[in-house]
Design a protein around this motif. Structure first.
Motif, mmCIF file in Angstrom:
data_model
loop_
_atom_site.group_PDB
_atom_site.id
_atom_site.type_symbol
_atom_site.label_atom_id
_atom_site.label_comp_id
_atom_site.label_asym_id
_atom_site.label_seq_id
_atom_site.Cartn_x
_atom_site.Cartn_y
_atom_site.Cartn_z
ATOM 1 N N MET A 1 6.838 -1.471 -16.938
ATOM 2 C CA MET A 1 7.340 -1.605 -18.246
ATOM 3 C C MET A 1 8.683 -1.192 -18.056
ATOM 4 O O MET A 1 9.749 -1.605 -18.841
ATOM 5 C CB MET A 1 6.707 -0.555 -19.136
ATOM 6 N N GLY A 2 8.930 -0.016 -17.453
ATOM 7 C CA GLY A 2 10.150 0.616 -17.258
ATOM 8 C C GLY A 2 11.165 -0.525 -16.637
ATOM 9 O O GLY A 2 12.324 -0.630 -16.914
ATOM 10 N N GLU A 3 10.781 -1.314 -15.542
ATOM 11 C CA GLU A 3 11.501 -2.150 -14.859
ATOM 12 C C GLU A 3 11.792 -3.127 -15.995
ATOM 13 O O GLU A 3 12.883 -3.727 -15.779
ATOM 14 C CB GLU A 3 10.821 -2.835 -13.700
ATOM 15 N N ASN A 4 10.912 -3.566 -16.550
ATOM 16 C CA ASN A 4 11.048 -4.883 -17.602
ATOM 17 C C ASN A 4 11.943 -4.290 -18.462
ATOM 18 O O ASN A 4 12.982 -5.104 -18.983
ATOM 19 C CB ASN A 4 9.914 -4.947 -18.343
ATOM 20 N N GLY A 5 11.936 -3.109 -18.791
ATOM 21 C CA GLY A 5 13.083 -2.542 -19.874
ATOM 22 C C GLY A 5 14.407 -2.481 -19.378
ATOM 23 O O GLY A 5 15.289 -2.947 -20.161
ATOM 24 N N MET B 1 15.323 2.676 -21.988
ATOM 25 C CA MET B 1 14.850 1.648 -21.154
ATOM 26 C C MET B 1 16.027 1.488 -19.978
ATOM 27 O O MET B 1 15.488 0.963 -18.852
ATOM 28 C CB MET B 1 14.749 0.277 -22.034
ATOM 29 N N TRP B 2 17.363 1.565 -20.064
ATOM 30 C CA TRP B 2 18.032 1.452 -19.110
ATOM 31 C C TRP B 2 17.704 2.392 -17.776
ATOM 32 O O TRP B 2 17.915 2.077 -16.655
ATOM 33 C CB TRP B 2 19.457 1.551 -19.514
ATOM 34 N N VAL C 1 9.179 3.094 -23.256
ATOM 35 C CA VAL C 1 9.649 3.712 -24.561
ATOM 36 C C VAL C 1 8.885 3.475 -25.825
ATOM 37 O O VAL C 1 8.183 2.150 -25.913
ATOM 38 C CB VAL C 1 11.062 3.276 -24.928
ATOM 39 N N ILE C 2 8.199 4.455 -26.427
ATOM 40 C CA ILE C 2 7.455 4.372 -27.557
ATOM 41 C C ILE C 2 8.278 4.487 -28.845
ATOM 42 O O ILE C 2 9.169 5.277 -29.192
ATOM 43 C CB ILE C 2 6.200 5.455 -27.702
ATOM 44 N N GLY C 3 8.377 3.413 -29.710
ATOM 45 C CA GLY C 3 9.291 3.537 -30.687
ATOM 46 C C GLY C 3 8.510 3.205 -32.050
ATOM 47 O O GLY C 3 7.648 2.225 -31.961
ATOM 48 N N GLY C 4 9.226 3.886 -33.280
ATOM 49 C CA GLY C 4 8.710 3.438 -34.552
ATOM 50 C C GLY C 4 8.890 1.827 -34.762
ATOM 51 O O GLY C 4 10.165 1.532 -34.530
ATOM 52 N N ALA C 5 8.126 1.197 -35.381
ATOM 53 C CA ALA C 5 8.300 -0.411 -35.543
ATOM 54 C C ALA C 5 9.304 -0.454 -36.823
ATOM 55 O O ALA C 5 8.836 -0.938 -37.893
ATOM 56 C CB ALA C 5 6.916 -0.999 -35.963
ATOM 57 N N THR C 6 10.580 -0.021 -36.599
ATOM 58 C CA THR C 6 11.441 -0.162 -38.009
ATOM 59 C C THR C 6 12.798 -0.471 -37.465
ATOM 60 O O THR C 6 12.967 -0.145 -36.301
ATOM 61 C CB THR C 6 11.298 1.088 -38.506
ATOM 62 N N GLY C 7 13.567 -1.171 -38.142
ATOM 63 C CA GLY C 7 15.119 -1.442 -38.027
ATOM 64 C C GLY C 7 15.338 -2.165 -36.762
ATOM 65 O O GLY C 7 14.549 -3.111 -36.651
ATOM 66 N N THR D 1 7.935 -3.799 -22.515
ATOM 67 C CA THR D 1 8.821 -2.921 -22.257
ATOM 68 C C THR D 1 8.406 -1.188 -22.717
ATOM 69 O O THR D 1 8.989 -0.430 -22.549
ATOM 70 C CB THR D 1 10.131 -3.129 -22.778
ATOM 71 N N GLY D 2 7.370 -1.405 -23.638
ATOM 72 C CA GLY D 2 7.045 -0.282 -24.334
ATOM 73 C C GLY D 2 6.138 -0.486 -25.472
ATOM 74 O O GLY D 2 5.350 -1.487 -25.493
ATOM 75 N N PHE D 3 5.962 0.503 -26.224
ATOM 76 C CA PHE D 3 5.053 0.248 -27.398
ATOM 77 C C PHE D 3 5.607 0.533 -28.721
ATOM 78 O O PHE D 3 6.561 1.406 -29.041
ATOM 79 C CB PHE D 3 3.967 1.020 -27.323
ATOM 80 N N LEU D 4 5.231 -0.398 -29.743
ATOM 81 C CA LEU D 4 5.806 0.040 -31.174
ATOM 82 C C LEU D 4 4.676 0.571 -31.885
ATOM 83 O O LEU D 4 3.585 0.053 -31.738
ATOM 84 C CB LEU D 4 6.304 -1.312 -31.765
ATOM 85 N N VAL D 5 5.145 1.527 -32.503
ATOM 86 C CA VAL D 5 3.989 2.370 -33.271
ATOM 87 C C VAL D 5 4.127 2.453 -34.849
ATOM 88 O O VAL D 5 5.479 2.343 -35.070
ATOM 89 C CB VAL D 5 3.817 3.541 -32.763
ATOM 90 N N HIS D 6 3.191 2.563 -35.601
ATOM 91 C CA HIS D 6 3.231 2.451 -37.177
ATOM 92 C C HIS D 6 2.715 4.078 -37.549
ATOM 93 O O HIS D 6 2.795 4.192 -38.667
ATOM 94 C CB HIS D 6 2.512 1.582 -37.645
ATOM 95 N N SER D 7 2.235 5.056 -36.748
ATOM 96 C CA SER D 7 1.542 6.059 -36.878
ATOM 97 C C SER D 7 1.700 7.129 -36.084
ATOM 98 O O SER D 7 2.093 6.721 -34.728
ATOM 99 C CB SER D 7 0.198 5.950 -37.590
#
Ligand code: UDP
Length: 416
Positions: A378-382, A328-329, A334-340, A351-357
């Motif tokens: 999204m990149g700028e927001n991140g 993000m910096w 960024v696409i990330g697993g919706a975890t932790g 800033t990106g998307f959270l995914v579950h599959s």
């Protein structure tokens, strides 16, 4: 003509460089607290010098604390292969994977810590013990404030494992977790402090076009197609196979390359096995690049992140996921697993998307590849989100604040 007064920076050496990058209030608080702790000993102990997020943070943090006049030290525990085998099992089972840890294994874990306690100088005003590997060191505490800093997701551990570790954790003065839902019930103070990235390190500093090209050339990575990237140790919780599956779905519609970059961590005995599984699954697709980088490849990783069109951190479990903030910096969606700790960093759709599959990841990769305006926004927001929340100065501020609070417990006036 009147002589202009020299501009004197209001900040100490070591903080000056962060003016205009980090939020000013963080710098002011750090400076105040660093004055209080000048000359005092701040000891950090973990289990590896390189590989993984903890080592990444400590390298930079110790240097900054030292320049601030704090006597900061970083020690690493040593152990045999059996010890790291056991600690990996403890790590996995704390993150919910079923594992058997026998009484004999716990005993070995303790014995190795005992040997380290004899070898290391544990004398300090504040001691931060990182993660479960060195947790039993608290049994050899002499003086100072001892804090257990847990970087992993222990919200849902395998039965019994947490119970055994907890016997040690209860002896600490306080604990720090990265995310509030990780904070187990404990009869001591618990603080929530997410990790952070160092914006001026080789991993994250600005790179010129030349530096990026040189680094990619060294890695033999062509830039003719959009690059999908995941930077991670080869660990099943990082789901590298899931990333390849998502790439294969995307590839039916969008020509692209997939880069999986990972270097070994000395405290992770499983990585070779996972790497082999990944290589086998990737087959001989010339557009999949599995890069095993030496631990010192900071500029290469920086360049890969800057060259990528989309960055993934498709973890199934994740303490925090520094790689998310790193990406993000660099202004990347960024696409990330919706975890932790990943949902702390990724604001879904902003800033990106959270995914579950795997299907979800593939869908979002295509959405980003096909919409460059949205990706840029999204990149700028991140980047702004990381600036406000996930830079190392904020983390230093928080650690010093915990130390201060613990030393002043019970006092009715706390003077910053
Ligand atoms: N990293 C690296 N080389 C690699 C893989 C990872 O330098 O080949 C770095 C990555 O850039 C990040 C850290 O290791 O700074 C990984 O931290 P994270 O919190 O994402 O995961 P962890 O490995 O601690 O589970």
């Amino acid at each position: 003509m009147e002589k202009q007064a020299d501009t004197v920076s209001p900040f100490k050496l070591g903080l000056e460089n962060y003016i205009g990058i980090s939020p000013k209030i963080d710098l002011v608080i750090i400076q105040k607290l660093a004055d209080r702790f000048a000359g005092q000993q701040f000891l950090h102990i973990n289990s590896t010098k390189s590989g993984g997020g903890v080592a990444e943070i400590l390298q930079r943090m110790i240097a900054i604390l030292t320049r601030l006049g704090i006597n900061a030290r970083w020690e690493i525990i040593e152990g045999d292969a059996r010890f790291f085998d056991i600690t990996k099992k403890i790590h996995n089972s704390l993150q919910g994977m079923p594992e058997q840890i026998s009484e004999d294994m716990w005993q070995h874990h303790f014995e190795i810590n005992k040997k380290n306690a004899e070898r290391l100088n544990l004398d300090a005003d504040a001691v931060l013990i990182h993660d479960p590997q060195p947790a039993p060191l608290v049994e050899f505490k002499k003086n100072g404030t001892w804090i257990w800093r847990c970087h992993i997701d222990i919200s849902n551990p395998s039965a019994g494992i947490w119970g055994s570790l907890k016997d040690h954790i209860k002896k600490y003065d306080a604990t720090i977790f990265s995310v509030s839902k990780f904070a187990r019930k404990l009869p001591l103070d618990r603080f929530i402090i997410p990790p952070a990235i160092a914006p001026l390190s080789d991993k994250n500093r600005e790179l010129s076009g030349d530096e990026i090209n040189k680094a990619l050339g060294k890695l033999n990575l062509p830039t003719d197609k959009p690059i999908i990237l995941q930077v991670s140790r080869f660990d099943r919780f990082k789901d590298p196979i899931g990333v390849i599956k998502a790439y294969k779905l995307v590839k039916k519609y969008n020509d692209c390359r997939l880069v999986l970059a990972g270097s070994p961590a000395t405290d992770d005995p499983e990585s070779d096995m996972v790497l082999n599984e990944v290589k086998e699954y990737a087959g001989n697709d010339p557009d999949i690049h599995i890069l095993q980088l030496p631990a010192s490849s900071n500029i290469e990783i920086n360049a890969l992140q800057r060259a990528a069109a989309v960055i993934l951190q498709k973890s199934l479990k994740e303490g925090f996921g520094l790689t998310v903030s790193e990406a993000m910096w660099k202004g990347k969606p960024v696409i990330g697993g919706a975890t932790g700790g990943i949902p702390l960093q990724i604001i879904h759709g902003v800033t990106g998307f959270l995914v579950h599959s795997i299907d979800g990841a593939a869908f979002r990769i295509r959405q980003i590849l096909n919409n460059s305006e949205m990706a840029k926004r999204m990149g700028e927001n991140g980047r702004e989100y990381v600036r406000k929340n996930f830079l190392i100065t904020r983390q230093i501020r928080d650690y010093l604040a915990v130390w201060y609070i613990m030393e002043n417990k019970g006092k009715s006036i706390i003077e910053f």
